[in-house]
Design a protein around this motif. Sequence first.
Motif, PDB file in Angstrom:
ATOM      1  N   UNK A   1       0.829  -1.199   0.000  1.00  0.00           N
ATOM      2  CA  UNK A   1       0.000   0.000   0.000  1.00  0.00           C
ATOM      3  C   UNK A   1       0.870   1.258   0.000  1.00  0.00           C
ATOM      4  N   UNK A   2       1.893   1.261   0.812  1.00  0.00           N
ATOM      5  CA  UNK A   2       2.784   2.418   0.850  1.00  0.00           C
ATOM      6  C   UNK A   2       3.462   2.616  -0.506  1.00  0.00           C
ATOM      7  N   UNK A   3       3.883   1.532  -1.090  1.00  0.00           N
ATOM      8  CA  UNK A   3       4.520   1.612  -2.406  1.00  0.00           C
ATOM      9  C   UNK A   3       3.571   2.213  -3.436  1.00  0.00           C
ATOM     10  N   UNK A   4       2.316   1.766  -3.381  1.00  0.00           N
ATOM     11  CA  UNK A   4       1.316   2.291  -4.315  1.00  0.00           C
ATOM     12  C   UNK A   4       1.141   3.791  -4.108  1.00  0.00           C
ATOM     13  N   UNK A   5       1.007   4.213  -2.866  1.00  0.00           N
ATOM     14  CA  UNK A   5       0.819   5.633  -2.568  1.00  0.00           C
ATOM     15  C   UNK A   5       1.985   6.451  -3.108  1.00  0.00           C
ATOM     16  N   UNK A   6       3.180   5.984  -2.829  1.00  0.00           N
ATOM     17  CA  UNK A   6       4.359   6.713  -3.303  1.00  0.00           C
ATOM     18  C   UNK A   6       4.361   6.833  -4.821  1.00  0.00           C
ATOM     19  N   UNK A   7       4.120   5.717  -5.474  1.00  0.00           N
ATOM     20  CA  UNK A   7       4.282   5.721  -6.934  1.00  0.00           C
ATOM     21  C   UNK A   7       3.160   6.476  -7.636  1.00  0.00           C
ATOM     22  N   UNK A   8       2.032   6.661  -6.977  1.00  0.00           N
ATOM     23  CA  UNK A   8       0.910   7.359  -7.608  1.00  0.00           C
ATOM     24  C   UNK A   8       1.022   8.875  -7.495  1.00  0.00           C
ATOM     25  N   UNK A   9       1.983   9.328  -6.707  1.00  0.00           N
ATOM     26  CA  UNK A   9       2.173  10.775  -6.592  1.00  0.00           C
ATOM     27  C   UNK A   9       0.938  11.476  -6.085  1.00  0.00           C
ATOM     28  N   UNK A  10       0.460  12.462  -6.834  1.00  0.00           N
ATOM     29  CA  UNK A  10      -0.681  13.240  -6.343  1.00  0.00           C
ATOM     30  C   UNK A  10      -2.016  12.671  -6.822  1.00  0.00           C
ATOM     31  N   UNK A  11      -2.024  11.444  -7.267  1.00  0.00           N
ATOM     32  CA  UNK A  11      -3.287  10.811  -7.659  1.00  0.00           C
ATOM     33  C   UNK A  11      -3.574   9.572  -6.827  1.00  0.00           C
ATOM     34  N   UNK A  12      -3.154   9.598  -5.568  1.00  0.00           N
ATOM     35  CA  UNK A  12      -3.294   8.421  -4.716  1.00  0.00           C
ATOM     36  C   UNK A  12      -4.541   8.512  -3.857  1.00  0.00           C
ATOM     37  N   UNK A  13      -5.604   7.815  -4.256  1.00  0.00           N
ATOM     38  CA  UNK A  13      -6.784   7.675  -3.399  1.00  0.00           C
ATOM     39  C   UNK A  13      -7.247   6.241  -3.493  1.00  0.00           C
ATOM     40  N   UNK A  14      -8.212   5.873  -2.632  1.00  0.00           N
ATOM     41  CA  UNK A  14      -8.637   4.492  -2.482  1.00  0.00           C
ATOM     42  C   UNK A  14      -8.636   3.631  -3.726  1.00  0.00           C
ATOM     43  N   UNK A  15      -9.342   4.074  -4.744  1.00  0.00           N
ATOM     44  CA  UNK A  15      -9.513   3.233  -5.922  1.00  0.00           C
ATOM     45  C   UNK A  15      -8.207   3.028  -6.694  1.00  0.00           C
ATOM     46  N   UNK A  16      -7.474   4.109  -6.924  1.00  0.00           N
ATOM     47  CA  UNK A  16      -6.218   3.957  -7.680  1.00  0.00           C
ATOM     48  C   UNK A  16      -5.192   3.162  -6.878  1.00  0.00           C
TER      49      UNK A  16
END
Lengths: 119, 119
Positions: free
Chosen positions: A14-29
Amino acid sequence: MEDTSSLGQFEQLVLTAVLSLGDNAYGVTIHQKVEVLNHPKAAALGAVYVTLDRLEDKKLIASKLSDPTPERGGRAKRFYRLSEKGERALKDAAATARRMCDVLESSWGEGAWKPVRTR
Amino acid sequence: MEDTSSLGQFEQLVLTAVLSLGDNAYGVTIHQKVEVLNHPKAAALGAVYVTLDRLEDKKLIASKLSDPTPERGGRAKRFYRLSEKGERALKDAAATARRMCDVLESSWGEGAWKPVRTR
DNA sequence: TCATTATACATACAATGTTGGACATATGGA
DNA sequence: TCCATATGTCCAACATTGTATGTATAATGA
């Protein structure tokens, strides 16, 4: 003086996903990204939200609610970003993961990258 | 039809240790190996034994008791080895770990080991 | 036989993982 | 208008893993 806690498997993803999504990190993405990382295992959306909550409790991430977007069902989203503490924790976890991968590759000899044994 | 379970963080480290130790994998050596992998975090010996028990219940490893060795305190050791199922599970976990590392490295750009960009 | 060493195993509790669904809010069309 | 449907968030309960701490067994050497 309470920095000893280590991240679980799913938390790391989950942390990896948040980091890699930059400013588009919300539940669904985040959920989508986690499923890619965790393939072929599926992950429930609920699991992602629960984990996000816990990570925020531990101050490894922070969130803010956005305005709704004008799409069908476009409800307000909660965006996440890593804190410095979260980044440090993720770096530690990554170092361990890397050591593990290295040991496994050398045990299994999946050696596309290894020194070529000439002869 | 119960192959969906995924390995926890510590389980992965223990399996990795067992694999890499070959025919010298028993409680104490496994513990040492795990501590190296998990550095700088310490791991309790008891945690290793508990995890070994659980992994054996899940048939990911198998064990046999050896004869005692003629050392001071040389009690019979229980040696472990990976089952095929365990090897498969570990490979899956490693693939996920690898994907995570790749994403992180590309997010962070820590490229010391990456393919050299010739000019 | 007793202190010491090496090893294994047990118990209990804390932290994380997972499921399933409830709730909220927006749109578009009958 | 009002309901069906889409996008999203969040909760509660239970299952699985992680961790600390203590106990047990077997060997040696004094």
